[in-house]
Design an enzyme around this catalytic site. Structure first.
Site, PDB file in Angstrom:
ATOM      1  N   GLU A 219       0.923  -1.277   0.012  1.00 60.99           N
ATOM      2  CA  GLU A 219      -0.085  -0.106  -0.021  1.00 60.99           C
ATOM      3  C   GLU A 219       0.778   1.141   0.075  1.00 60.99           C
ATOM      4  O   GLU A 219       1.671   1.385   0.764  1.00 60.99           O
ATOM      5  CB  GLU A 219      -0.882   0.075   1.238  1.00 60.99           C
ATOM      6  CG  GLU A 219      -1.875   1.159   1.271  1.00 60.99           C
ATOM      7  CD  GLU A 219      -2.303   1.496   2.686  1.00 60.99           C
ATOM      8  OE1 GLU A 219      -2.167   2.576   3.134  1.00 60.99           O
ATOM      9  OE2 GLU A 219      -2.793   0.585   3.362  1.00 60.99           O
ATOM     10  N   CYS A 256      -2.854   7.628   4.643  1.00 64.24           N
ATOM     11  CA  CYS A 256      -2.880   7.333   3.486  1.00 64.24           C
ATOM     12  C   CYS A 256      -4.060   7.767   2.774  1.00 64.24           C
ATOM     13  O   CYS A 256      -4.105   7.852   1.422  1.00 64.24           O
ATOM     14  CB  CYS A 256      -2.642   5.895   3.330  1.00 64.24           C
ATOM     15  SG  CYS A 256      -4.062   4.774   4.067  1.00 64.24           S
TER      16      CYS A 256
END
Length: 467
Positions: A219, A256
């Site tokens: 990720e 994120c």
């Protein structure tokens, strides 16, 4: 213990052959242990990360919930995708008895994140989902919170041992060289990573360059675009601005899912409302000096451009909230600088004039973990939804993407550069799928079948059976 010794111990643990109920019980024991030592863990984490006690305390609650969630996933058994086809000699070609399910891949390397020292670190979501799948885990600690990593690993090892888990089911290694060695060790079957695009790409390349390449689930960076429609701006510009500022400055913007690019109608009042909301935000210290420096440099690069102007930040420390404002023409002429993630409390407002400019801007987007639409009451945004579905793994309506619920239907992923594997998620029940691989049995005797595939479904798991 060296990296090689830790990995070899994991490979010899026998965890893949353990029962799902046992793995669920071990995960629940880890959750309880975290909660029992909450006070001490928060104290250590606060000293190392500069995050508030309240935020860290809440993160322990989330981390314990993740562990218990994957205990439920393991017990449920649906994740195995057990499928049975009865033999049919009249089919063309004749069909034998076929039984298929997913099985554990083997030892998994987990690279801890800096910005979630509990929820995506030593006992975070990757570790929880891998253990639930039956995969031993070797965690590479993040250098941003080394003492916390060691203390959490000690707790994990002690708890798993007391609960009866096999020796070697969990291990910890530290250091840059150890991280490189870990992903290259031949016994490691997969890796999970949460962090920067540069770091993730380097490890992804190492995983692919092995003699036997392995899946690398990274990720990475995400810009998480937001579209504010003209109707929504007319109805609630101030509320949208307040929500945006609260979202992109939360915990110094170190998420994120931070909304990093926001398309707003020109002259709608949203920009002025954002400027006003910025004055209420108190700057926060970032996780590391390196992150602060990178953020300062990124903000300065924007400020030096002649096609933008900057709200906030100019008279405050390097980690102060900053809003970069440009127009759609400048954005579409050279989108790359605006699509590069600046990790920290910075977002870019792009003014658009009419649907054509908005369409051209959306067409220039990279893939992201999320996209958000703020719409007017009863406004039809189906066309806009379809356009954003092309680039996002999750679409949020009339809210903000910072906050990823732990749920069976959750998806936290996207195409490059959001992740290295767009078909998978790192949050939600199907995160377990990353650490599994299919196996089919043809005309197998009952004694050779896993219990999950035996006739009569003795374990009572969800199965698909074709007569």
């Amino acid at each position: 213990m060296s990296v090689a010794e830790t990995v070899e111990r994991a490979a010899a643990s026998g965890l893949p052959s353990t029962a799902r109920d046992d793995r669920a019980r071990w995960l629940e024991a880890l959750a309880s242990a975290l909660e029992t030592e909450r006070f001490e863990l928060v104290r250590i984490a606060a000293a190392e990360t500069h995050l508030s006690d309240a935020r860290l305390d809440g993160e322990i609650t989330r981390t314990a919930a993740q562990l218990r969630f994957f205990a439920d996933v393991a017990r449920d058994g649906a994740y195995l995708e057990a499928t049975l086809d009865a033999p049919d000699p009249s089919a063309v070609p004749p069909r034998p008895d076929l039984r298929r399910m997913l099985r554990p891949l083997g030892p998994v390397a987990v690279y801890a994140a800096s910005n979630f020292p509990f929820a995506f670190s030593v006992l975070g979501n990757d570790t929880a989902s891998a253990l639930a799948a039956g995969c031993p885990v070797v965690v590479k600690a993040h250098p941003g919170h080394p003492e916390l990593s060691r203390r959490t690993a000690e707790l994990a090892s002690r708890t798993l041992d007391a609960a009866g888990a096999p020796a070697g089911a969990f291990g910890l290694v530290e250091g840059l060289d150890a991280g490189v060695e870990l992903v290259q060790h031949p016994a490691i079957a997969a890796a999970g990573f949460t962090g920067s695009e540069r770091g993730g790409r380097a490890l992804f390349d190492l995983a692919a360059a092995r003699e036997r390449p392995i899946p690398f689930y990274g990720e990475l960076g995400s810009i998480n675009p937001v579209v504010v429609t003209e109707a929504s701006a007319r109805e609630r510009a101030a509320a949208i601005a307040a929500g945006l500022v609260g979202s992109f400055t939360r915990d110094a913007g170190q998420y994120c899912t931070k909304p990093g690019l926001v398309f707003v109608p020109a002259g709608s009042g949203v920009e002025d409302a954002v400027d006003a909301a910025l004055s209420t935000v108190i700057p926060q210290q970032q996780l590391t000096d390196g992150m602060t420096t990178a953020f300062t440099n990124g903000a300065a690069a924007f400020a030096a451009r002649d096609d933008v102007h900057v709200l906030g930040g100019s008279e405050l420390p390097g980690s102060s909230p900053t809003v970069v404002v440009t127009d759609a023409e400048a954005f579409t002429a050279d989108p790359r600088p605006f699509l590069t993630e600046c990790f920290g409390p910075l977002t870019v407002l792009v003014r658009y004039r009419g649907p054509d400019e908005l369409d051209r801007s959306i067409a220039a987007l990279d893939s992201s973990l999320t996209a958000t639409i703020h719409r007017g009451a009863d406004e039809d945004v189906s066309r806009l939804t379809a356009a954003l579905a092309r680039v996002a793994g999750r679409i949020v309506f009339d809210g903000w993407p910072t906050g990823v619920a732990i749920a069976w239907a959750q998806h936290h992923g996207g195409s490059w550069p959001a992740t290295t594997a767009s078909v998978h998620t790192s949050v939600g029940a199907t995160a377990i799928r990353r650490f599994l691989t299919p196996i089919a049995y043809q005309d197998a005797p009952e004694s050779s079948l896993p219990a999950e595939l035996r006739t009569g479904n003795p374990l009572g798991i969800p199965r698909r059976e074709h007569p």
